[in-house]
Design a protein around this motif. Structure first.
Motif, PDB file in Angstrom:
ATOM      1  N   THR A  30       0.845  -1.180   0.000  1.00 30.48           N
ATOM      2  CA  THR A  30       0.000   0.000   0.000  1.00 30.48           C
ATOM      3  C   THR A  30       0.883   1.233   0.000  1.00 30.48           C
ATOM      4  N   PRO A  31       0.754   2.110  -0.987  1.00 28.54           N
ATOM      5  CA  PRO A  31       1.593   3.313  -1.014  1.00 28.54           C
ATOM      6  C   PRO A  31       1.388   4.162   0.233  1.00 28.54           C
ATOM      7  N   SER A  32       2.413   4.863   0.631  1.00 26.46           N
ATOM      8  CA  SER A  32       2.334   5.760   1.786  1.00 26.46           C
ATOM      9  C   SER A  32       2.426   7.208   1.323  1.00 26.46           C
ATOM     10  N   PHE A  33       1.930   8.104   2.140  1.00 30.48           N
ATOM     11  CA  PHE A  33       1.997   9.534   1.848  1.00 30.48           C
ATOM     12  C   PHE A  33       3.424  10.018   2.064  1.00 30.48           C
ATOM     13  N   CYS A  34       3.959  10.786   1.113  1.00 36.51           N
ATOM     14  CA  CYS A  34       5.354  11.212   1.244  1.00 36.51           C
ATOM     15  C   CYS A  34       5.599  12.529   0.519  1.00 36.51           C
ATOM     16  N   GLN A  35       6.701  13.170   0.853  1.00 39.36           N
ATOM     17  CA  GLN A  35       7.173  14.387   0.202  1.00 39.36           C
ATOM     18  C   GLN A  35       6.137  15.503   0.161  1.00 39.36           C
ATOM     19  N   GLY A  36       5.199  15.488   1.077  1.00 42.71           N
ATOM     20  CA  GLY A  36       4.246  16.576   1.200  1.00 42.71           C
ATOM     21  C   GLY A  36       3.054  16.525   0.280  1.00 42.71           C
ATOM     22  N   TYR A  38       2.891  13.631  -2.557  1.00 44.42           N
ATOM     23  CA  TYR A  38       2.924  12.433  -3.393  1.00 44.42           C
ATOM     24  C   TYR A  38       2.637  11.189  -2.563  1.00 44.42           C
ATOM     25  N   VAL A  39       2.641  10.039  -3.227  1.00 42.97           N
ATOM     26  CA  VAL A  39       2.639   8.755  -2.541  1.00 42.97           C
ATOM     27  C   VAL A  39       3.911   8.012  -2.929  1.00 42.97           C
ATOM     28  N   CYS A  40       4.381   7.163  -2.023  1.00 46.56           N
ATOM     29  CA  CYS A  40       5.651   6.470  -2.230  1.00 46.56           C
ATOM     30  C   CYS A  40       5.505   4.974  -2.005  1.00 46.56           C
ATOM     31  N   LEU A  41       6.323   4.209  -2.702  1.00 46.20           N
ATOM     32  CA  LEU A  41       6.465   2.790  -2.453  1.00 46.20           C
ATOM     33  C   LEU A  41       7.599   2.582  -1.452  1.00 46.20           C
ATOM     34  N   GLU A  42       7.737   1.384  -0.967  1.00 43.53           N
ATOM     35  CA  GLU A  42       8.742   1.104   0.055  1.00 43.53           C
ATOM     36  C   GLU A  42      10.162   1.339  -0.448  1.00 43.53           C
ATOM     37  N   ASN A  43      10.373   1.238  -1.755  1.00 43.51           N
ATOM     38  CA  ASN A  43      11.712   1.465  -2.296  1.00 43.51           C
ATOM     39  C   ASN A  43      12.039   2.948  -2.456  1.00 43.51           C
ATOM     40  N   GLY A  44      11.121   3.826  -2.012  1.00 49.26           N
ATOM     41  CA  GLY A  44      11.360   5.263  -2.055  1.00 49.26           C
ATOM     42  C   GLY A  44      10.861   5.949  -3.307  1.00 49.26           C
ATOM     43  N   THR A  45      10.330   5.206  -4.260  1.00 44.97           N
ATOM     44  CA  THR A  45       9.819   5.795  -5.482  1.00 44.97           C
ATOM     45  C   THR A  45       8.565   6.612  -5.197  1.00 44.97           C
ATOM     46  N   ALA A  46       8.588   7.881  -5.582  1.00 48.40           N
ATOM     47  CA  ALA A  46       7.435   8.768  -5.404  1.00 48.40           C
ATOM     48  C   ALA A  46       6.711   8.919  -6.736  1.00 48.40           C
ATOM     49  N   GLN A  78     -18.485  -0.773  -4.293  1.00 44.72           N
ATOM     50  CA  GLN A  78     -18.785  -2.174  -4.593  1.00 44.72           C
ATOM     51  C   GLN A  78     -17.675  -3.144  -4.209  1.00 44.72           C
ATOM     52  N   ASP A  79     -16.556  -2.633  -3.689  1.00 41.90           N
ATOM     53  CA  ASP A  79     -15.424  -3.485  -3.327  1.00 41.90           C
ATOM     54  C   ASP A  79     -14.991  -4.324  -4.531  1.00 41.90           C
ATOM     55  N   ILE A  80     -14.579  -3.642  -5.593  1.00 42.07           N
ATOM     56  CA  ILE A  80     -14.209  -4.288  -6.845  1.00 42.07           C
ATOM     57  C   ILE A  80     -12.935  -5.117  -6.663  1.00 42.07           C
ATOM     58  N   PRO A  81     -12.942  -6.407  -7.004  1.00 41.66           N
ATOM     59  CA  PRO A  81     -11.718  -7.212  -6.911  1.00 41.66           C
ATOM     60  C   PRO A  81     -10.644  -6.683  -7.866  1.00 41.66           C
ATOM     61  N   GLY A  82      -9.396  -6.713  -7.426  1.00 41.31           N
ATOM     62  CA  GLY A  82      -8.297  -6.317  -8.293  1.00 41.31           C
ATOM     63  C   GLY A  82      -8.003  -4.839  -8.323  1.00 41.31           C
ATOM     64  N   VAL A  83      -8.720  -4.036  -7.526  1.00 37.43           N
ATOM     65  CA  VAL A  83      -8.492  -2.592  -7.484  1.00 37.43           C
ATOM     66  C   VAL A  83      -8.460  -2.135  -6.030  1.00 37.43           C
ATOM     67  N   ALA A  84      -7.475  -1.312  -5.696  1.00 39.43           N
ATOM     68  CA  ALA A  84      -7.405  -0.714  -4.356  1.00 39.43           C
ATOM     69  C   ALA A  84      -7.143   0.775  -4.508  1.00 39.43           C
ATOM     70  N   CYS A  85      -7.796   1.574  -3.664  1.00 40.22           N
ATOM     71  CA  CYS A  85      -7.661   3.030  -3.741  1.00 40.22           C
ATOM     72  C   CYS A  85      -7.472   3.617  -2.347  1.00 40.22           C
ATOM     73  N   GLY A  86      -6.959   4.820  -2.303  1.00 40.15           N
ATOM     74  CA  GLY A  86      -6.825   5.530  -1.042  1.00 40.15           C
ATOM     75  C   GLY A  86      -6.721   7.022  -1.277  1.00 40.15           C
ATOM     76  N   PHE A  87      -6.948   7.788  -0.228  1.00 40.09           N
ATOM     77  CA  PHE A  87      -6.849   9.248  -0.298  1.00 40.09           C
ATOM     78  C   PHE A  87      -6.114   9.735   0.930  1.00 40.09           C
ATOM     79  N   TYR A  88      -5.059  10.527   0.717  1.00 38.93           N
ATOM     80  CA  TYR A  88      -4.309  11.119   1.817  1.00 38.93           C
ATOM     81  C   TYR A  88      -4.509  12.633   1.801  1.00 38.93           C
ATOM     82  N   PRO A  89      -5.212  13.193   2.793  1.00 40.56           N
ATOM     83  CA  PRO A  89      -5.416  14.645   2.827  1.00 40.56           C
ATOM     84  C   PRO A  89      -4.125  15.374   3.175  1.00 40.56           C
ATOM     85  N   TYR A  90      -3.938  16.534   2.569  1.00 40.74           N
ATOM     86  CA  TYR A  90      -2.760  17.350   2.887  1.00 40.74           C
ATOM     87  C   TYR A  90      -2.911  18.049   4.232  1.00 40.74           C
TER      88      TYR A  90
END
Length: 252
Positions: A30-36, A38-46, A78-90
């Motif tokens: 699951t991507p994390s909120f980063c750099q103010g 963006y979202v980032c992966l564990e390898n640091g990619t934003a 509908q909890d669609i299989p194969g898709v995940a979403c998220g929202f990170y407020p600033y």
């Protein structure tokens, strides 16, 4: 680095990293909120870009902002299989004041006069919806609102989303030879953040990522009515400015 280029580099890196293991690993992270913003992966990619950086039409390796929003709304509802979403407020939602006046009734034409009693009345319970900075159909807003609401309540314990307005009664008098209607407006609140999506499949069909697993829309703004502590919207009701009747406003 330009935001659009940052997104393209990021999703390319993510695809290379997961591609050798197959699409089944798309939801391993699951991507994390980063750099103010963006979202980032564990390898640091934003990754992430504003909606206007996305193309107007989709292709093998590009997707539209509208599809991201629609797919996230569908997944939320509908909890669609194969898709995940998220929202990170600033930041916490902010009140933006009252919106524009909108009609509650059709024009009433006072063609023949009458006594001083009120001749235009209204009593109704309104439904107040949400909107966002990416243009989509009204039916999409419900699911998207629930997605944003979950994040807002987790981060700030803040009321959000669609609501039923308070039932009110309002009366007004339209002068003879004039027409007018009842109108209303309500306070709005908005929140800006980053909306991300993770597709299990990277094809070009429905609910697929057009070449990549991850996409994100930065500076995504959602709007909601302001509610009281009981969860009800208190709107303002008023008579529009009476206008003189024109030919055809009254029956012959």
């Amino acid at each position: 680095m330009h935001p659009r280029r940052a997104r393209l580099l990021a999703v390319t890196t993510a695809t290379l990293g997961f591609g050798a293991l197959g699409t089944a690993t798309a939801h391993a992270e699951t991507p994390s909120f980063c750099q103010g913003r963006y979202v980032c992966l564990e390898n640091g990619t934003a990754f992430g870009a504003p909606a206007d950086a996305y193309p107007e039409t989709s292709g093998d390796d590009r997707i539209t902002a509208e599809q991201i929003v629609r797919d996230c709304a569908a997944e939320s509802e509908q909890d669609i299989p194969g898709v995940a979403c998220g929202f990170y407020p600033y930041a916490e939602p902010r009140t933006t004041g009252y919106g524009t006046w909108k009609p509650l009734t059709a024009d009433f034409s006072n063609c023949y006069g009458g006594n001083e009693q009120n001749n235009l009345t209204w009593s109704h319970s309104n439904e107040y919806s949400t909107s966002n900075s990416v243009t989509v159909g009204a039916g999409v807003e419900i699911g998207l609102s629930e997605l944003v609401k979950a994040s807002i309540q987790t981060s700030y314990q803040h009321t959000w989303g669609r609501s039923t307005g308070s039932t009110q009664s309002f009366s007004a008098f339209v002068p003879k030879g004039h027409k007018a209607h009842l109108q209303h407006r309500y306070q709005r609140q908005e929140v800006t953040g980053v909306l991300w999506i993770d597709y299990e499949h990277t094809g070009t069909g429905p609910m697929e990522g057009h070449g990549h697993h991850y996409w994100a829309i930065t500076d995504f703004t959602a709007v909601s009515p302001v509610k009281d502590e009981d969860g009800v919207v208190r709107d303002q009701v008023a008579l529009s400015r009476p206008q003189r009747l024109q030919q055809g406003d009254c029956p012959d």
